[in-house]
Each structure stands twice: as C-alpha cells, then as structure tokens.
Design an enzyme around this catalytic site. Structure first.
Site, PDB file in Angstrom:
ATOM      1  N   LYS A  13       0.831  -1.212   0.000  1.00 55.58           N
ATOM      2  CA  LYS A  13       0.000   0.000   0.000  1.00 55.58           C
ATOM      3  C   LYS A  13       0.867   1.264   0.000  1.00 55.58           C
ATOM      4  CE  LYS A  13      -2.201  -0.938   3.895  1.00 55.58           C
ATOM      5  NZ  LYS A  13      -1.577  -2.193   4.358  1.00 55.58           N
ATOM      6  N   ARG A  88      -9.451   0.911   9.323  1.00 57.88           N
ATOM      7  CA  ARG A  88      -9.114  -0.461   9.702  1.00 57.88           C
ATOM      8  C   ARG A  88     -10.228  -1.134  10.490  1.00 57.88           C
ATOM      9  NH1 ARG A  88      -3.167   0.635   9.506  1.00 57.88           N
ATOM     10  NH2 ARG A  88      -2.017  -1.303   9.765  1.00 57.88           N
ATOM     11  N   ARG A 127      11.887  -6.723   5.186  1.00 60.76           N
ATOM     12  CA  ARG A 127      11.791  -5.333   5.646  1.00 60.76           C
ATOM     13  C   ARG A 127      12.376  -5.185   7.052  1.00 60.76           C
ATOM     14  NH1 ARG A 127       6.073  -2.265   5.246  1.00 60.76           N
ATOM     15  NH2 ARG A 127       5.699  -2.957   7.366  1.00 60.76           N
ATOM     16  N   ARG A 133      12.201  -1.921  11.630  1.00 64.11           N
ATOM     17  CA  ARG A 133      10.951  -1.332  12.153  1.00 64.11           C
ATOM     18  C   ARG A 133      10.415  -2.232  13.276  1.00 64.11           C
ATOM     19  NH1 ARG A 133       5.612   0.129   8.498  1.00 64.11           N
ATOM     20  NH2 ARG A 133       4.174  -0.619  10.072  1.00 64.11           N
ATOM     21  N   ARG A 144      -0.393  -8.248  14.029  1.00 61.27           N
ATOM     22  CA  ARG A 144      -0.905  -7.302  13.017  1.00 61.27           C
ATOM     23  C   ARG A 144      -1.740  -8.027  11.961  1.00 61.27           C
ATOM     24  NH1 ARG A 144       4.340  -4.655  10.950  1.00 61.27           N
ATOM     25  NH2 ARG A 144       3.008  -3.332   9.688  1.00 61.27           N
TER      26      ARG A 144
END
Ligand code: AMP
Length: 190
Positions: A13, A88, A127, A133, A144
């Site tokens: 996204k 969400r 990632r 992160r 998540r």
C-alpha cells in the site's frame, strides 16, 4: 478522487501510495506514518500509542479518526486523498464516510491488494532485516496480521455493498500493480 488502498500489512500500500503522490499530486494519508511521526516527536500522543503499536495491536478509533480529520482540508486542496492503512475498523469506515459527506465529498474507489500470507511473511522478514521497524518483528507481525483478518477484512463487504471495491493481484510486480491501479482509477473516473 478519494481512494482507499486496502490490504494487509506489507501488501504494498505504501509503495503504491507514494507513486500516486509523485505521479498524480494526490495526498497520502497514512495513519501509520502519522503515528510514527508522533512517536518520533516525543509527543503525548506518541507516548500513548508507542506500546500498542510495538505489540502490533490497533490504536483506538478515536485517535486515528482525529488524525485523519485534521488532514482532510489539505487533501481536498490537492484534489484527492489516498487513504493508506485507514480505515481499519467498521467504526473508522463509517466515520470516514460521515466526515467526507459533511464536506460534500465521498470515497470513489477502494482498491484491495491481495497477497497471500506466506508472501507477506517473506516480505516482512526482508523489511525487518533492512529497516528494523519494531513492529515488523515476527511476534508483532503475527498480531498485526490477526488484527487485519479479524477487524479490517470485514470491511470488504461494506465497500462491496457500496460498489466501490476493485481487487488487484498484489503478488505481481510493482509496475504491474501500478498499471492495474491506474486502470481501476481510470474506469472509476469515467
Ligand atoms: P501501518 O504503518 O499502517 O502498518 O500501521 C502501523 C501500526 O499503526 C498498526 O499496526 C497500528 O498499531 C497503528 N495504526 C495505523 N493505522 C491505524 C488505524 N487506522 N487504526 C488503528 N491502528 C492503526
């Protein structure tokens, strides 16, 4: 045009939103980016959400709805918003519809990026290795993904019922996904 980019974490996204910003001058409204900025700035809000985000849970509807509302005038001026990571929950989707309606605007198109869970796990591992992160760690990522499946995916029938939903194969290359999004936007505008 107001567009929602919809999909699980790591579906692409953010990548597609950034392209639309540079190619079409739209404004990206990413609640995740706004919350990360609040954490970096050390604000009260940042302190409130840091632990929740690190665990991979959703922050409250009230917080993210207020963040979005603040940015709507800017998006309006630019001629369109790309909602990335928002809404969400059903409460967020309903609040967004109401906020836009009160400004004489609406969501025009919802693009769902479909990516299978195995590919998401692989993308996120890459990632995490590259950026570190904190909520990309395997434990938080599982939370998540669970939040997406339980609280966010049920929004799909909401937008399908409004005839706004277009599905795009998010397993394709970034360029192919970009072309599919452009086609959907062209069809929606005509
Ligand atoms: P993202 O960058 O969109 O993956 O968001 C990172 C994290 O920020 C999420 O795992 C949530 O903790 C929080 N977050 C971002 N957007 C929302 C939202 N619309 N509703 C609730 N929590 C959110």
């Amino acid at each position: 045009m107001n567009l929602i980019l919809f999909g699980p974490p790591a579906a692409g996204k953010g990548t597609q939103a950034k392209r639309l910003v540079s190619e079409k001058g739209m404004v990206q409204l990413s609640t995740g980016d706004m919350l990360r900025a609040a954490i970096s700035s050390g604000s009260e809000l940042g302190k409130r959400v840091e632990g929740i985000m690190q665990r991979g849970e959703l922050v409250s509807d009230e917080i993210v709805i207020a963040l979005i509302e603040e940015r709507l005038p800017e998006a309006e001026k630019a001629g369109g918003a790309i909602f990335d990571g928002f809404p969400r929950t059903l409460a967020q989707a309903q609040a967004l519809d109401a906020m836009l309606a009160s400004r004489g605007a609406k969501i025009d198109l919802v693009i769902r990026l479909k990516v299978d869970d195995q590919a998401l796990m692989e993308r996120i591992a890459t990632r995490y290795a590259e950026t570190g992160r904190p909520d990309d760690n395997p434990e938080s990522f599982k939370v998540r993904l669970g939040a997406y499946n339980e609280q966010t995916a049920p929004l799909l029938p909401y937008y399908q019922g409004q005839n706004k939903l277009v599905e795009v194969d998010g397993m394709e290359t970034i360029e192919a996904v970009a072309q599919a999004i452009d086609r959907a936007m062209g069809a929606s505008a005509s």
